[in-house]
Design a protein around this motif. Structure first.
Motif, mmCIF file in Angstrom:
data_model
loop_
_atom_site.group_PDB
_atom_site.id
_atom_site.type_symbol
_atom_site.label_atom_id
_atom_site.label_comp_id
_atom_site.label_asym_id
_atom_site.label_seq_id
_atom_site.Cartn_x
_atom_site.Cartn_y
_atom_site.Cartn_z
ATOM 1 N N HIS A 69 0.896 -1.028 0.008
ATOM 2 C CA HIS A 69 0.122 0.049 -0.090
ATOM 3 C C HIS A 69 0.891 1.069 0.062
ATOM 4 C CE1 HIS A 69 -3.894 -1.725 1.044
ATOM 5 N NE2 HIS A 69 -3.114 -2.850 1.774
ATOM 6 N N ILE A 70 0.449 2.373 -0.334
ATOM 7 C CA ILE A 70 0.954 3.818 -0.584
ATOM 8 C C ILE A 70 0.310 4.340 0.856
ATOM 9 C CG2 ILE A 70 1.504 5.918 -1.257
ATOM 10 C CD1 ILE A 70 1.131 4.714 -4.263
ATOM 11 N N THR A 71 1.381 4.242 1.864
ATOM 12 C CA THR A 71 0.923 4.737 3.335
ATOM 13 C C THR A 71 1.175 6.061 3.643
ATOM 14 O OG1 THR A 71 2.709 3.668 4.272
ATOM 15 C CG2 THR A 71 0.800 2.225 4.100
ATOM 16 N N GLU A 72 2.131 6.732 2.947
ATOM 17 C CA GLU A 72 2.476 8.114 3.346
ATOM 18 C C GLU A 72 3.137 8.632 2.113
ATOM 19 O OE1 GLU A 72 3.688 9.874 7.623
ATOM 20 O OE2 GLU A 72 5.259 8.459 6.811
ATOM 21 N N VAL A 73 3.013 10.108 2.149
ATOM 22 C CA VAL A 73 3.739 10.756 1.176
ATOM 23 C C VAL A 73 4.399 12.063 2.007
ATOM 24 C CG1 VAL A 73 3.815 12.228 -0.867
ATOM 25 C CG2 VAL A 73 2.571 10.080 -0.722
ATOM 26 N N LYS A 74 5.797 11.902 2.075
ATOM 27 C CA LYS A 74 6.210 13.227 2.821
ATOM 28 C C LYS A 74 6.886 14.052 1.719
ATOM 29 C CE LYS A 74 7.973 9.585 5.918
ATOM 30 N NZ LYS A 74 9.072 8.749 6.464
ATOM 31 N N HIS A 75 6.680 15.221 1.958
ATOM 32 C CA HIS A 75 7.304 16.567 1.483
ATOM 33 C C HIS A 75 8.251 17.095 2.327
ATOM 34 C CE1 HIS A 75 3.832 16.517 -1.545
ATOM 35 N NE2 HIS A 75 3.197 16.417 -0.404
ATOM 36 N N LYS A 77 -4.520 12.812 -5.117
ATOM 37 C CA LYS A 77 -5.150 13.384 -3.905
ATOM 38 C C LYS A 77 -4.351 13.970 -2.682
ATOM 39 C CE LYS A 77 -8.642 11.759 -0.311
ATOM 40 N NZ LYS A 77 -9.637 10.745 0.056
ATOM 41 N N VAL A 78 -3.047 13.300 -2.499
ATOM 42 C CA VAL A 78 -1.900 14.104 -1.682
ATOM 43 C C VAL A 78 -1.735 15.319 -2.195
ATOM 44 C CG1 VAL A 78 0.358 14.079 -0.705
ATOM 45 C CG2 VAL A 78 -1.204 11.718 -1.005
ATOM 46 N N GLY A 79 -1.538 15.403 -3.607
ATOM 47 C CA GLY A 79 -1.045 16.645 -4.145
ATOM 48 C C GLY A 79 -2.126 17.902 -3.974
ATOM 49 N N GLN A 80 -3.465 17.357 -3.932
ATOM 50 C CA GLN A 80 -4.610 18.473 -3.643
ATOM 51 C C GLN A 80 -4.584 19.015 -2.284
ATOM 52 O OE1 GLN A 80 -8.068 16.234 -4.908
ATOM 53 N NE2 GLN A 80 -7.429 16.184 -6.740
ATOM 54 N N ILE A 81 -3.914 18.193 -1.341
ATOM 55 C CA ILE A 81 -3.794 18.676 0.057
ATOM 56 C C ILE A 81 -2.624 19.192 0.279
ATOM 57 C CG2 ILE A 81 -3.742 17.750 2.502
ATOM 58 C CD1 ILE A 81 -5.619 15.222 1.378
ATOM 59 N N LYS A 82 -1.348 18.771 -0.122
ATOM 60 C CA LYS A 82 -0.116 19.222 0.320
ATOM 61 C C LYS A 82 0.557 19.143 -1.153
ATOM 62 C CE LYS A 82 0.456 19.401 4.635
ATOM 63 N NZ LYS A 82 1.314 20.580 5.547
ATOM 64 N N PRO A 83 0.678 20.448 -1.953
ATOM 65 C CA PRO A 83 1.318 20.479 -3.371
ATOM 66 C C PRO A 83 2.564 19.722 -3.232
ATOM 67 C CG PRO A 83 -0.007 22.613 -2.861
ATOM 68 C CD PRO A 83 0.040 21.540 -1.746
ATOM 69 N N TYR A 84 2.838 19.081 -4.433
ATOM 70 C CA TYR A 84 4.210 18.625 -4.557
ATOM 71 C C TYR A 84 5.171 19.983 -5.308
ATOM 72 C CZ TYR A 84 2.172 13.996 -4.461
ATOM 73 O OH TYR A 84 1.521 12.940 -4.031
ATOM 74 N N ILE A 85 6.453 19.485 -5.111
ATOM 75 C CA ILE A 85 7.555 20.433 -5.523
ATOM 76 C C ILE A 85 8.080 19.483 -6.528
ATOM 77 C CG2 ILE A 85 9.867 21.408 -5.217
ATOM 78 C CD1 ILE A 85 7.480 22.585 -3.383
ATOM 79 N N LEU A 86 7.455 19.638 -7.785
ATOM 80 C CA LEU A 86 7.958 18.896 -8.938
ATOM 81 C C LEU A 86 9.219 18.708 -9.431
ATOM 82 C CD1 LEU A 86 4.855 19.917 -10.842
ATOM 83 C CD2 LEU A 86 5.132 17.848 -9.665
#
Length: 161
Positions: free
Chosen positions: A33-39, A85-94
């Motif tokens: 599963h993808i459980t977390e995305v950290k910026h 969905k993560v990117g809508q909550i916390k935008p990515y630094i591309l």
């Protein structure tokens, strides 16, 4: 690999199944599963007193113990949905480096770089790898790297160990 490149590859391969190879021929199991995305923002000082800063996107993969034996891998489309969905909550630094954080009972927790990707049939396979730590201030600190002529024989006192 930069975050933007990851998204481009995923977008181009929406109809594929998503696999991660973390060692030659060894894959994250299908129960992941993808459980977390950290910026992450790194703000560092090296041993030569030089400062540096950069951004990373770290995507955590976790194998569910309730799904051991699962054989169908996550689709790229599902993974892309989670990441969007993560990117809508916390935008990515591309332009941030992307890494995958992973471990299992046979492999220590590590943040793995994406070395490459390939299409194998209906599978999109990201090839992950560990990079060794390194001294960024070698020249400043007078560190000289010596190449070993014969590393196949390593005896005590030979200088290779």
């Amino acid at each position: 690999m930069k975050t933007q490149e990851l998204f481009s590859i995923l977008e181009t391969n929406k109809n594929k199944t998503l696999l991660f190879e973390y060692a030659e021929g060894v894959f994250v199991n299908a129960n992941y599963h993808i459980t977390e995305v950290k910026h992450v923002t790194i703000d560092a000082v090296d041993c030569g007193a030089q400062t540096d800063a950069w951004k990373e996107t770290i995507i955590q993969l976790w194998e569910s113990p309730n799904e051991i034996g699962k054989t169908e891998y996550m689709s790229v489309l599902k993974a892309l949905g989670i990441l969007n969905k993560v990117g809508q909550i916390k935008p990515y630094i591309l332009d941030a480096e992307v890494k995958f954080e992973y471990s299992n009972s046979m492999f220590h927790t590590a943040q793995l770089f994406v070395n490459d990707f390939e299409i194998r049939g209906n599978n999109l396979v990201f090839k992950l790898a560990i990079e060794k730590t390194d001294c960024k201030a070698k020249e400043l600190c007078g560190v000289v790297e010596e190449l070993q002529a014969n590393t196949s024989s390593c005896a005590p006192g030979s200088g290779c160990c």
